[in-house]
Scaffold this motif. Structure first.
Motif, PDB file in Angstrom:
ATOM      1  N   ILE A 107       2.188   9.244   6.462  1.00  0.00           N
ATOM      2  CA  ILE A 107       2.756   8.129   5.714  1.00  0.00           C
ATOM      3  C   ILE A 107       2.437   8.281   4.240  1.00  0.00           C
ATOM      4  O   ILE A 107       1.283   8.517   3.860  1.00  0.00           O
ATOM      5  N   ARG A 108       3.472   8.179   3.398  1.00  0.00           N
ATOM      6  CA  ARG A 108       3.313   8.347   1.963  1.00  0.00           C
ATOM      7  C   ARG A 108       3.896   7.143   1.219  1.00  0.00           C
ATOM      8  O   ARG A 108       4.756   6.435   1.743  1.00  0.00           O
ATOM      9  N   VAL A 109       3.421   6.947   0.005  1.00  0.00           N
ATOM     10  CA  VAL A 109       3.892   5.868  -0.863  1.00  0.00           C
ATOM     11  C   VAL A 109       4.394   6.483  -2.161  1.00  0.00           C
ATOM     12  O   VAL A 109       3.728   7.350  -2.744  1.00  0.00           O
ATOM     13  N   ILE A 110       5.573   6.039  -2.618  1.00  0.00           N
ATOM     14  CA  ILE A 110       6.113   6.541  -3.879  1.00  0.00           C
ATOM     15  C   ILE A 110       6.403   5.359  -4.805  1.00  0.00           C
ATOM     16  O   ILE A 110       7.038   4.382  -4.392  1.00  0.00           O
ATOM     17  N   PRO A 111       5.912   5.386  -6.058  1.00  0.00           N
ATOM     18  CA  PRO A 111       6.192   4.299  -7.008  1.00  0.00           C
ATOM     19  C   PRO A 111       7.674   4.275  -7.388  1.00  0.00           C
ATOM     20  O   PRO A 111       8.340   5.306  -7.386  1.00  0.00           O
ATOM     21  N   TYR A 112       8.151   3.079  -7.737  1.00  0.00           N
ATOM     22  CA  TYR A 112       9.555   2.919  -8.128  1.00  0.00           C
ATOM     23  C   TYR A 112       9.655   1.988  -9.325  1.00  0.00           C
ATOM     24  O   TYR A 112       9.056   0.909  -9.345  1.00  0.00           O
ATOM     25  N   ASP A 113      10.416   2.421 -10.335  1.00  0.00           N
ATOM     26  CA  ASP A 113      10.695   1.603 -11.507  1.00  0.00           C
ATOM     27  C   ASP A 113      12.090   1.002 -11.323  1.00  0.00           C
ATOM     28  O   ASP A 113      13.098   1.700 -11.467  1.00  0.00           O
ATOM     29  N   GLN A 114      12.146  -0.290 -10.981  1.00  0.00           N
ATOM     30  CA  GLN A 114      13.433  -0.913 -10.684  1.00  0.00           C
ATOM     31  C   GLN A 114      14.360  -0.933 -11.890  1.00  0.00           C
ATOM     32  O   GLN A 114      15.569  -0.725 -11.764  1.00  0.00           O
ATOM     33  N   THR A 151      -0.215  10.467  -0.483  1.00  0.00           N
ATOM     34  CA  THR A 151      -0.377  10.338   0.963  1.00  0.00           C
ATOM     35  C   THR A 151      -1.303   9.182   1.281  1.00  0.00           C
ATOM     36  O   THR A 151      -2.402   9.076   0.730  1.00  0.00           O
ATOM     37  N   LEU A 152      -0.867   8.312   2.172  1.00  0.00           N
ATOM     38  CA  LEU A 152      -1.662   7.160   2.584  1.00  0.00           C
ATOM     39  C   LEU A 152      -2.334   7.380   3.937  1.00  0.00           C
ATOM     40  O   LEU A 152      -3.506   7.051   4.109  1.00  0.00           O
ATOM     41  N   VAL A 153      -1.597   7.940   4.902  1.00  0.00           N
ATOM     42  CA  VAL A 153      -2.140   8.192   6.241  1.00  0.00           C
ATOM     43  C   VAL A 153      -1.689   9.558   6.705  1.00  0.00           C
ATOM     44  O   VAL A 153      -0.498   9.876   6.640  1.00  0.00           O
ATOM     45  N   THR A 154      -2.625  10.358   7.178  1.00  0.00           N
ATOM     46  CA  THR A 154      -2.289  11.674   7.717  1.00  0.00           C
ATOM     47  C   THR A 154      -3.245  11.994   8.858  1.00  0.00           C
ATOM     48  O   THR A 154      -4.293  11.359   9.002  1.00  0.00           O
ATOM     49  N   GLY A 155      -2.887  12.980   9.673  1.00  0.00           N
ATOM     50  CA  GLY A 155      -3.755  13.388  10.774  1.00  0.00           C
ATOM     51  C   GLY A 155      -3.856  12.340  11.863  1.00  0.00           C
ATOM     52  O   GLY A 155      -3.163  11.321  11.861  1.00  0.00           O
ATOM     53  N   SER A 163       5.545  -0.219   7.183  1.00  0.00           N
ATOM     54  CA  SER A 163       6.124  -1.438   6.611  1.00  0.00           C
ATOM     55  C   SER A 163       5.084  -2.142   5.744  1.00  0.00           C
ATOM     56  O   SER A 163       3.978  -2.434   6.202  1.00  0.00           O
ATOM     57  N   PHE A 164       5.443  -2.404   4.473  1.00  0.00           N
ATOM     58  CA  PHE A 164       4.566  -3.144   3.564  1.00  0.00           C
ATOM     59  C   PHE A 164       4.440  -4.605   4.008  1.00  0.00           C
ATOM     60  O   PHE A 164       5.417  -5.227   4.424  1.00  0.00           O
ATOM     61  N   SER A 165       3.239  -5.174   3.848  1.00  0.00           N
ATOM     62  CA  SER A 165       3.073  -6.617   4.020  1.00  0.00           C
ATOM     63  C   SER A 165       3.755  -7.336   2.857  1.00  0.00           C
ATOM     64  O   SER A 165       3.953  -6.751   1.783  1.00  0.00           O
ATOM     65  N   PRO A 166       4.118  -8.611   3.014  1.00  0.00           N
ATOM     66  CA  PRO A 166       4.812  -9.338   1.943  1.00  0.00           C
ATOM     67  C   PRO A 166       4.031  -9.393   0.638  1.00  0.00           C
ATOM     68  O   PRO A 166       4.642  -9.448  -0.437  1.00  0.00           O
ATOM     69  N   ASP A 167       2.696  -9.371   0.699  1.00  0.00           N
ATOM     70  CA  ASP A 167       1.904  -9.392  -0.529  1.00  0.00           C
ATOM     71  C   ASP A 167       1.596  -7.998  -1.062  1.00  0.00           C
ATOM     72  O   ASP A 167       0.926  -7.852  -2.087  1.00  0.00           O
ATOM     73  N   GLY A 168       2.072  -6.959  -0.369  1.00  0.00           N
ATOM     74  CA  GLY A 168       1.897  -5.584  -0.825  1.00  0.00           C
ATOM     75  C   GLY A 168       0.519  -4.999  -0.603  1.00  0.00           C
ATOM     76  O   GLY A 168       0.260  -3.868  -1.006  1.00  0.00           O
ATOM     77  N   ARG A 169      -0.371  -5.727   0.063  1.00  0.00           N
ATOM     78  CA  ARG A 169      -1.754  -5.262   0.208  1.00  0.00           C
ATOM     79  C   ARG A 169      -1.953  -4.331   1.401  1.00  0.00           C
ATOM     80  O   ARG A 169      -2.916  -3.577   1.443  1.00  0.00           O
ATOM     81  N   TRP A 170      -1.062  -4.397   2.383  1.00  0.00           N
ATOM     82  CA  TRP A 170      -1.251  -3.662   3.634  1.00  0.00           C
ATOM     83  C   TRP A 170       0.015  -2.910   4.020  1.00  0.00           C
ATOM     84  O   TRP A 170       1.115  -3.287   3.632  1.00  0.00           O
ATOM     85  N   VAL A 171      -0.181  -1.883   4.829  1.00  0.00           N
ATOM     86  CA  VAL A 171       0.948  -1.173   5.433  1.00  0.00           C
ATOM     87  C   VAL A 171       0.724  -1.137   6.940  1.00  0.00           C
ATOM     88  O   VAL A 171      -0.293  -0.623   7.418  1.00  0.00           O
ATOM     89  N   LEU A 172       1.648  -1.704   7.652  1.00  0.00           N
ATOM     90  CA  LEU A 172       1.659  -1.683   9.110  1.00  0.00           C
ATOM     91  C   LEU A 172       2.394  -0.424   9.548  1.00  0.00           C
ATOM     92  O   LEU A 172       3.362  -0.018   8.912  1.00  0.00           O
ATOM     93  N   VAL A 218      -3.294  -0.339   7.519  1.00  0.00           N
ATOM     94  CA  VAL A 218      -4.133   0.335   6.536  1.00  0.00           C
ATOM     95  C   VAL A 218      -3.936  -0.358   5.183  1.00  0.00           C
ATOM     96  O   VAL A 218      -2.829  -0.826   4.887  1.00  0.00           O
ATOM     97  N   PRO A 219      -4.996  -0.462   4.368  1.00  0.00           N
ATOM     98  CA  PRO A 219      -4.794  -0.995   3.012  1.00  0.00           C
ATOM     99  C   PRO A 219      -3.813  -0.118   2.236  1.00  0.00           C
ATOM    100  O   PRO A 219      -3.888   1.108   2.289  1.00  0.00           O
ATOM    101  N   ALA A 220      -2.899  -0.739   1.510  1.00  0.00           N
ATOM    102  CA  ALA A 220      -1.860   0.010   0.804  1.00  0.00           C
ATOM    103  C   ALA A 220      -2.426   0.891  -0.295  1.00  0.00           C
ATOM    104  O   ALA A 220      -1.777   1.866  -0.700  1.00  0.00           O
ATOM    105  N   ASP A 221      -3.627   0.566  -0.793  1.00  0.00           N
ATOM    106  CA  ASP A 221      -4.237   1.391  -1.831  1.00  0.00           C
ATOM    107  C   ASP A 221      -5.102   2.506  -1.260  1.00  0.00           C
ATOM    108  O   ASP A 221      -5.707   3.276  -2.009  1.00  0.00           O
TER     109      ASP A 221
END
Length: 228
Positions: free
Chosen positions: A138-145, A155-159, A167-176, A195-198
């Motif tokens: 699982i990876r996260v990529i920044p986006y400039d709207q 990379t957020l989660v591997t192995g 899926s991001f939580s509504p407050d952006g703090r977690w990834v399900l 997992v914490p999104a950071d």
């Protein structure tokens, strides 16, 4: 307490309605027909009518930007940025620069990032399944709207097995997300993790949400207005 309401069924579609995503304002729904890699369209929710004719567009796993102006989809490991109303690819910056075979995109509620799955050992653009694979990170990529540009993925989660359907939580703090010991599609070993999104802590399995073993707990999502 409100009963579920039919919106776009086989009656309106004239065929099987497959993977879909609703815009956050509830006005549009991106829909795939008949399963993976088949025809896709954007549906006006109020009128329950589809825009693009069958056979004109093809995608998997759509996700809307928060304002509904953009739609990101996957096909053969390529993430494509589309117009949120028409579903057509953008004229410029139409490919998310992940540098890998990528699938299962999901925007953060603030639009500042998108989470997705990196599948090692596959070449983007070569015919391969976006939904069935043995190993995913699982990876996260920044986006400039405002600029419509993407940053550098991390990379957020591997192995530890196969990780997918983030899926991001509504407050952006977690990834399900899902984790399984085998394939990402219809695997009885699939469990729900968070997992914490950071990336500040290790992923944790949600034992109460999973409810037991071998239940094929798949494609988890958050309630829209709560971060817990």
């Amino acid at each position: 307490g409100t009963a579920a309401e039919p919106v776009f069924t086989t009656t309106e579609a004239g065929r099987c309605v497959a993977c879909h995503a609703l815009s956050r304002d509830g006005t549009r729904m991106a829909v795939g027909y008949d399963g993976g890699n088949q025809s896709s369209t954007v549906v006006d929710v109020a009128s329950r009518t589809a825009g693009n004719p069958v056979g004109s567009q093809f995608w998997n796993f759509p996700t809307y930007s928060p304002d509904g102006s953009r739609l990101v989809t996957s096909r053969n490991g390529v993430l494509t940025v589309r117009d949120g109303a028409s579903g057509l690819p953008l004229a410029t910056n139409a490919t998310v620069p992940t540098g890998a075979f990528s699938t299962h995109p999901s925007f953060a509620a603030d639009g500042a990032a998108m989470v997705y799955v990196d599948v090692p050992g596959r070449t983007p653009g070569v015919n391969a399944s976006d939904w069935a694979f043995p190993t995913g990170s699982i990876r996260v990529i920044p986006y400039d709207q405002a600029a419509g540009t993407w940053g550098t993925p991390r990379t957020l989660v591997t192995g530890s097995g196969n990780n997918y359907y983030p899926s991001f939580s509504p407050d952006g703090r977690w990834v399900l997300f899902n984790r399984s010991s085998e394939d990402a599609y219809d695997d009885a070993s699939a469990e729900v993790w968070v997992v914490p999104a950071d990336g500040s802590a290790a992923p944790r399995k949600l034992d109460l949400a999973n409810g037991g073993a071998a239940l094929t707990n798949s494609w988890p999502r958050w309630a829209p207005f709560r971060g817990q």
